[in-house]
Motif scaffolding. Structure first.
Motif, short mmCIF file in Angstrom:
data_model
loop_
_atom_site.label_atom_id
_atom_site.label_comp_id
_atom_site.label_asym_id
_atom_site.label_seq_id
_atom_site.Cartn_x
_atom_site.Cartn_y
_atom_site.Cartn_z
N ALA A 1 0.88 -1.25 0.18
CA ALA A 1 -0.09 0.18 -0.22
C ALA A 1 0.75 1.30 -0.13
O ALA A 1 0.62 2.16 -0.66
N ARG A 2 2.13 1.19 0.87
CA ARG A 2 2.98 2.36 0.75
C ARG A 2 3.51 2.87 -0.59
O ARG A 2 3.54 3.76 -0.93
N LEU A 3 3.95 1.52 -1.14
CA LEU A 3 4.53 1.76 -2.56
C LEU A 3 3.68 2.22 -3.57
O LEU A 3 4.06 2.76 -4.45
N THR A 4 2.34 1.55 -3.32
CA THR A 4 1.47 1.88 -4.29
C THR A 4 1.13 3.47 -4.37
O THR A 4 0.90 4.11 -5.26
N GLU A 5 1.06 4.04 -3.19
CA GLU A 5 0.95 5.30 -3.12
C GLU A 5 1.85 6.13 -3.41
O GLU A 5 1.76 7.43 -3.99
N ALA A 6 3.13 5.84 -3.40
CA ALA A 6 4.28 6.57 -3.60
C ALA A 6 4.92 6.55 -4.81
O ALA A 6 5.59 7.65 -5.50
N SER A 7 4.51 5.56 -5.57
CA SER A 7 5.34 5.32 -6.67
C SER A 7 4.37 4.78 -8.08
O SER A 7 3.99 3.85 -7.98
N PRO A 8 4.38 5.72 -8.96
CA PRO A 8 3.42 5.14 -10.34
C PRO A 8 4.20 4.12 -10.88
O PRO A 8 3.51 3.40 -11.45
N GLU A 9 5.45 3.94 -10.71
CA GLU A 9 6.16 2.99 -11.61
C GLU A 9 6.02 1.59 -10.87
O GLU A 9 5.68 0.56 -11.57
N PHE A 10 5.89 1.69 -9.51
CA PHE A 10 5.41 0.49 -8.82
C PHE A 10 4.13 -0.04 -9.21
O PHE A 10 3.72 -1.13 -9.49
N ARG A 11 3.27 0.96 -9.00
CA ARG A 11 1.65 0.65 -9.54
C ARG A 11 1.60 -0.12 -11.06
O ARG A 11 1.05 -0.98 -10.97
N GLU A 12 2.38 0.37 -11.82
CA GLU A 12 2.39 -0.26 -13.16
C GLU A 12 2.88 -1.62 -13.11
O GLU A 12 2.48 -2.63 -13.73
N ILE A 13 4.17 -1.82 -12.55
CA ILE A 13 4.95 -3.08 -12.56
C ILE A 13 4.05 -3.95 -11.78
O ILE A 13 3.57 -5.19 -12.18
N TRP A 14 3.49 -3.55 -10.50
CA TRP A 14 2.71 -4.41 -9.73
C TRP A 14 1.31 -5.26 -10.19
O TRP A 14 1.15 -6.19 -10.13
N ALA A 15 0.84 -4.33 -11.26
CA ALA A 15 -0.42 -4.61 -11.85
C ALA A 15 -0.15 -5.61 -12.80
O ALA A 15 -1.34 -6.47 -13.37
N GLN A 16 1.08 -6.02 -13.32
CA GLN A 16 1.44 -7.04 -14.30
C GLN A 16 1.67 -8.46 -13.67
O GLN A 16 1.53 -9.33 -14.39
N HIS A 17 1.73 -8.46 -12.44
CA HIS A 17 1.45 -9.79 -11.82
C HIS A 17 2.78 -10.94 -12.18
O HIS A 17 2.62 -12.22 -12.45
N GLU A 18 3.66 -10.24 -12.52
CA GLU A 18 5.12 -11.01 -12.80
C GLU A 18 5.63 -11.69 -11.66
O GLU A 18 5.70 -10.96 -10.35
N VAL A 19 6.35 -12.89 -11.72
CA VAL A 19 6.98 -13.51 -10.73
C VAL A 19 8.15 -14.09 -10.89
O VAL A 19 8.31 -14.52 -12.21
N GLU A 20 9.14 -14.24 -10.17
CA GLU A 20 10.31 -14.65 -10.35
C GLU A 20 11.19 -15.36 -8.95
O GLU A 20 10.97 -14.50 -7.99
N ARG A 21 11.66 -16.31 -9.15
CA ARG A 21 12.63 -16.83 -7.91
C ARG A 21 14.02 -16.17 -7.97
O ARG A 21 14.61 -15.57 -8.83
N PRO A 22 14.37 -16.09 -6.62
CA PRO A 22 15.78 -15.36 -6.47
C PRO A 22 17.00 -16.24 -7.12
O PRO A 22 16.79 -17.32 -7.28
N ARG A 23 18.04 -15.48 -7.74
CA ARG A 23 18.93 -15.98 -8.32
C ARG A 23 20.00 -15.03 -8.42
O ARG A 23 19.72 -13.74 -8.33
N GLY A 24 21.24 -15.60 -8.50
CA GLY A 24 22.32 -14.69 -8.58
C GLY A 24 22.85 -14.09 -10.06
O GLY A 24 22.82 -14.81 -11.03
N VAL A 25 22.83 -12.76 -10.02
CA VAL A 25 23.08 -11.92 -11.42
C VAL A 25 24.41 -11.05 -11.26
O VAL A 25 24.42 -10.54 -9.86
N VAL A 26 24.97 -10.60 -12.28
CA VAL A 26 25.85 -9.74 -12.26
C VAL A 26 25.16 -8.22 -12.20
O VAL A 26 24.08 -7.98 -12.83
N LYS A 27 25.35 -7.20 -11.16
CA LYS A 27 24.84 -6.23 -11.34
C LYS A 27 25.77 -4.89 -11.41
O LYS A 27 27.00 -5.14 -10.80
N VAL A 28 25.30 -4.12 -12.03
CA VAL A 28 26.25 -2.70 -12.29
C VAL A 28 25.69 -1.56 -11.37
O VAL A 28 24.56 -1.25 -11.49
N PHE A 29 26.77 -1.00 -10.53
CA PHE A 29 26.27 0.11 -9.89
C PHE A 29 27.20 1.20 -10.19
O PHE A 29 28.33 0.98 -10.57
N ARG A 30 26.40 2.47 -10.26
CA ARG A 30 27.31 3.79 -10.32
C ARG A 30 27.37 4.56 -9.07
O ARG A 30 26.51 5.18 -8.67
#
Length: 318
Positions: A239-268
């Motif tokens: 509820a807090r994310l839905t209220e604060a972030s339109p990007e979260f609302r859009e992604i959450w509505a798509q109902h995608e699921v994924e299990r945890p896995r190790g990946v390479v991440k790039v940080f700046r």
């Protein structure tokens, strides 16, 4: 309460007591040999009732995503709100909080514990007072022991963090504390990777592929939430994310699921530059659940920059 005479006789033969039953004279129906236990049971039920009331009254509606309203007189939550959050009957929860002599299943106690946001010690106390066995003891990581915090510190300059399945940041070492923002400067309620990824400017610019990262995080979060779908803490974060972030609302509505896995991440990082790191999960319990997440460098440049980040973290701490 009307109780069949045959049921009463059967209970007597089994050595049990029928709550609320009376004889023809109006006296309470008791079973020989049980009188010595009734006083202890009454004390235990009274303690259980007082414990439940105290836990209910400490929770604000905002903590569990409920509106406060303008006519609220009850401190904390109302009984019917606890029942609603736990998906249990209002009458059953009311009787439980009134200290009635009723039998409550472990499943109902589990739902009540979740609705009241009980920690591990409180949950154990609830089941003990109710005279029931917890079907899921110690399933969630609610604290980080000093020994594990020492391990995190020894992993520096490699960033390391303890997270639960809700992406709450439970503990971290110095380099993780400076990887995307200064975590020490944030209030405890904001130390959640989902919340920070969608709302913190430093996280948004620090994640090289922000859009792909938050989509993956949201899919993992939804997958993990399947086991906690009715829990107030999870619903409140959504509820807090839905209220604060339109990007979260859009992604959450798509109902995608994924299990945890190790990946390479790039940080700046704004000071040390680009870091290419691979994340590794070390589970502290069932998967998905609490884990230690460590980041190790993919190349020598990233290794050197992690050492610079560690020096920066120590300088900030001084």
């Amino acid at each position: 309460m009307t109780v069949d005479v045959g049921e009463m006789a059967g209970a007597a033969r089994a050595g049990a007591r029928v709550p609320g039953a009376t004889s023809a004279s109006g006296a309470a129906w008791t079973v020989p040999g049980r009188a010595g236990h009734r006083a202890d049971d009454a004390v235990r039920r009274a303690e259980l009732a007082a414990f439940l009331r105290s836990r209910r009254e400490r929770i604000t509606p905002e903590q569990v995503g409920l509106p406060r309203g303008t006519r609220r007189r009850t401190p904390g939550l109302r009984r019917e709100e606890v029942a609603q959050l736990g998906a249990v009957g209002v009458t059953w929860y009311t009787w439980l909080e009134q200290g009635r002599d009723i039998h409550v299943s472990p499943q109902v106690l589990d739902a009540v514990a979740r609705a009241l946001l009980l920690d591990r010690a409180e949950r154990s106390h609830l089941f003990a007072l109710a005279g029931s066995v917890d079907p899921m003891p110690g399933k969630e990581c609610t604290g980080v022991p000093r020994a594990l915090r020492d391990v995190l510190d020894q992993l520096a300059p490699y960033p390391a963090v303890v997270q639960n399945s809700r992406f709450d940041i439970l503990a971290y070492n110095s380099t993780y504390g400076q990887l995307l923002c200064e975590l020490d400067a944030l209030p405890d309620e904001d130390r959640n990777c989902m919340w920070l990824a969608f709302t913190h400017a430093g996280w948004r610019t620090g994640l090289a592929d922000w859009e792909a990262t938050v989509r993956t995080m949201t899919a993992k979060f939804r997958s993990a939430m399947a086991e906690h779908i009715a829990e107030p803490g999870w619903k409140a974060l959504v509820a807090r994310l839905t209220e604060a972030s339109p990007e979260f609302r859009e992604i959450w509505a798509q109902h995608e699921v994924e299990r945890p896995r190790g990946v390479v991440k790039v940080f700046r990082h704004p000071v040390v530059g680009v870091l290419q790191l691979i994340g590794t999960n070390m589970w502290l319990g069932p998967n998905p659940g609490a884990k230690v997440l460590t980041y190790t460098p993919v190349d020598e440049a990233s290794r050197e920059r992690l050492q610079e980040l560690e020096k920066l973290a120590h300088a900030v701490a001084l």
